[in-house]
Design a protein around this motif. Structure first.
Motif, PDB file in Angstrom:
ATOM      1  N   ILE A  84       0.714  -1.318  -0.017  1.00  0.00           N
ATOM      2  CA  ILE A  84       0.119   0.105  -0.121  1.00  0.00           C
ATOM      3  C   ILE A  84       0.981   1.196  -0.040  1.00  0.00           C
ATOM      4  N   ARG A  85       1.913   1.205   0.949  1.00  0.00           N
ATOM      5  CA  ARG A  85       2.802   2.440   0.627  1.00  0.00           C
ATOM      6  C   ARG A  85       3.454   2.569  -0.564  1.00  0.00           C
ATOM      7  N   GLU A  86       3.797   1.657  -0.882  1.00  0.00           N
ATOM      8  CA  GLU A  86       4.576   1.738  -2.454  1.00  0.00           C
ATOM      9  C   GLU A  86       3.514   2.258  -3.522  1.00  0.00           C
ATOM     10  N   ARG A  87       2.259   1.800  -3.542  1.00  0.00           N
ATOM     11  CA  ARG A  87       1.268   2.568  -4.362  1.00  0.00           C
ATOM     12  C   ARG A  87       0.959   3.930  -4.081  1.00  0.00           C
ATOM     13  N   ILE A  88       0.910   4.150  -2.780  1.00  0.00           N
ATOM     14  CA  ILE A  88       0.850   5.485  -2.524  1.00  0.00           C
ATOM     15  C   ILE A  88       1.903   6.415  -3.159  1.00  0.00           C
ATOM     16  N   LEU A  89       3.272   6.081  -2.668  1.00  0.00           N
ATOM     17  CA  LEU A  89       4.304   6.855  -3.224  1.00  0.00           C
ATOM     18  C   LEU A  89       4.472   6.718  -4.463  1.00  0.00           C
ATOM     19  N   GLU A  90       4.094   5.699  -5.424  1.00  0.00           N
ATOM     20  CA  GLU A  90       3.973   5.973  -7.079  1.00  0.00           C
ATOM     21  C   GLU A  90       2.796   6.850  -7.452  1.00  0.00           C
ATOM     22  N   GLY A  91       1.841   7.066  -6.798  1.00  0.00           N
ATOM     23  CA  GLY A  91       0.920   7.959  -6.973  1.00  0.00           C
ATOM     24  C   GLY A  91       1.249   9.226  -6.707  1.00  0.00           C
ATOM     25  N   LEU A  92       2.140   9.518  -5.651  1.00  0.00           N
ATOM     26  CA  LEU A  92       2.359  11.029  -5.579  1.00  0.00           C
ATOM     27  C   LEU A  92       3.543  11.318  -6.608  1.00  0.00           C
ATOM     28  N   GLN A  93       4.368  10.460  -7.108  1.00  0.00           N
ATOM     29  CA  GLN A  93       5.214  10.718  -8.054  1.00  0.00           C
ATOM     30  C   GLN A  93       4.669  10.992  -9.325  1.00  0.00           C
ATOM     31  N   GLU A  94       3.561  10.572  -9.635  1.00  0.00           N
ATOM     32  CA  GLU A  94       2.852  10.615 -10.971  1.00  0.00           C
ATOM     33  C   GLU A  94       1.717  11.689 -11.314  1.00  0.00           C
ATOM     34  N   THR A  95       2.091  12.890 -10.677  1.00  0.00           N
ATOM     35  CA  THR A  95       1.067  13.874 -10.357  1.00  0.00           C
ATOM     36  C   THR A  95       1.243  15.006 -11.464  1.00  0.00           C
ATOM     37  N   GLU A  96       0.185  15.635 -11.799  1.00  0.00           N
ATOM     38  CA  GLU A  96       0.226  16.793 -12.563  1.00  0.00           C
ATOM     39  C   GLU A  96      -0.937  17.625 -11.908  1.00  0.00           C
ATOM     40  N   ALA A  97      -0.398  18.505 -11.769  1.00  0.00           N
ATOM     41  CA  ALA A  97      -1.454  19.754 -10.966  1.00  0.00           C
ATOM     42  C   ALA A  97      -2.606  20.218 -11.903  1.00  0.00           C
ATOM     43  N   TRP A  98      -3.848  20.039 -11.531  1.00  0.00           N
ATOM     44  CA  TRP A  98      -5.103  20.290 -12.100  1.00  0.00           C
ATOM     45  C   TRP A  98      -5.312  21.864 -11.985  1.00  0.00           C
ATOM     46  N   ASN A  99      -5.449  22.468 -13.124  1.00  0.00           N
ATOM     47  CA  ASN A  99      -6.052  23.950 -13.300  1.00  0.00           C
ATOM     48  C   ASN A  99      -7.532  23.950 -12.812  1.00  0.00           C
ATOM     49  N   ILE A 100      -7.732  23.940 -11.692  1.00  0.00           N
ATOM     50  CA  ILE A 100      -9.324  23.954 -11.070  1.00  0.00           C
ATOM     51  C   ILE A 100      -9.410  24.797 -10.343  1.00  0.00           C
ATOM     52  N   ASP A 101     -10.584  25.692 -10.161  1.00  0.00           N
ATOM     53  CA  ASP A 101     -10.646  26.713  -9.212  1.00  0.00           C
ATOM     54  C   ASP A 101     -11.437  26.015  -8.179  1.00  0.00           C
ATOM     55  N   TYR A 102     -10.655  25.503  -7.140  1.00  0.00           N
ATOM     56  CA  TYR A 102     -11.007  24.760  -6.069  1.00  0.00           C
ATOM     57  C   TYR A 102     -11.937  25.498  -4.862  1.00  0.00           C
ATOM     58  N   THR A 103     -11.432  26.991  -5.006  1.00  0.00           N
ATOM     59  CA  THR A 103     -11.885  27.693  -3.963  1.00  0.00           C
ATOM     60  C   THR A 103     -13.731  27.751  -3.967  1.00  0.00           C
TER      61      THR A 103
END
Length: 121
Positions: A19-38
């Motif tokens: 589980i830890r390894e899958r989470i770490l993989e997920g954190l490394q494969e991210t691309e910030a989304w241009n979403i107005d989260y506010t």
């Protein structure tokens, strides 16, 4: 025991490592989304706190989010705002909880499918 699908099963320690390894993989494969989260800080007559609002920002930056807290701390309100943001942005998501009971409670609050972490991963 968790089966890897190749006939090998993992014990509890190996499962936690997996589980830890899958989470770490997920954190490394991210691309910030241009979403107005506010605009999701106010949802269904609920106003999120600044800390809860940070969850929206974090998921847009990292695409992965682990939410935990004591009963009554606002996890349900935060989760529902995150789900609204994800659905409106056509993002796929999965909801996991540590136990089957917690998954059923989460499913009841969100009207979305939820499973245990172990089963989901």
């Amino acid at each position: 025991m968790r089966s890897l699908g190749n006939g090998r099963e993992l014990d509890k320690n190996e499962t936690e490592k997996y589980i830890r390894e899958r989470i770490l993989e997920g954190l490394q494969e991210t691309e910030a989304w241009n979403i107005d989260y506010t605009k999701y800080k106010n949802y269904d007559d609920m106003k999120l706190t600044d800390e809860q609002g940070m969850a929206l920002e974090y998921i847009c930056k990292h695409n992965l989010f682990i939410l935990n807290g004591f009963g009554g701390s606002g996890k349900s309100a935060t989760t529902n705002s995150i789900i609204k943001l994800l659905k409106d942005s056509n993002k796929t998501f999965r909801l996991f909880s540590p136990t089957g009971r917690a998954a059923r409670v989460l499913q009841g609050y969100t009207n979305c499918s939820a499973s245990t972490i172990h089963r989901g991963l």
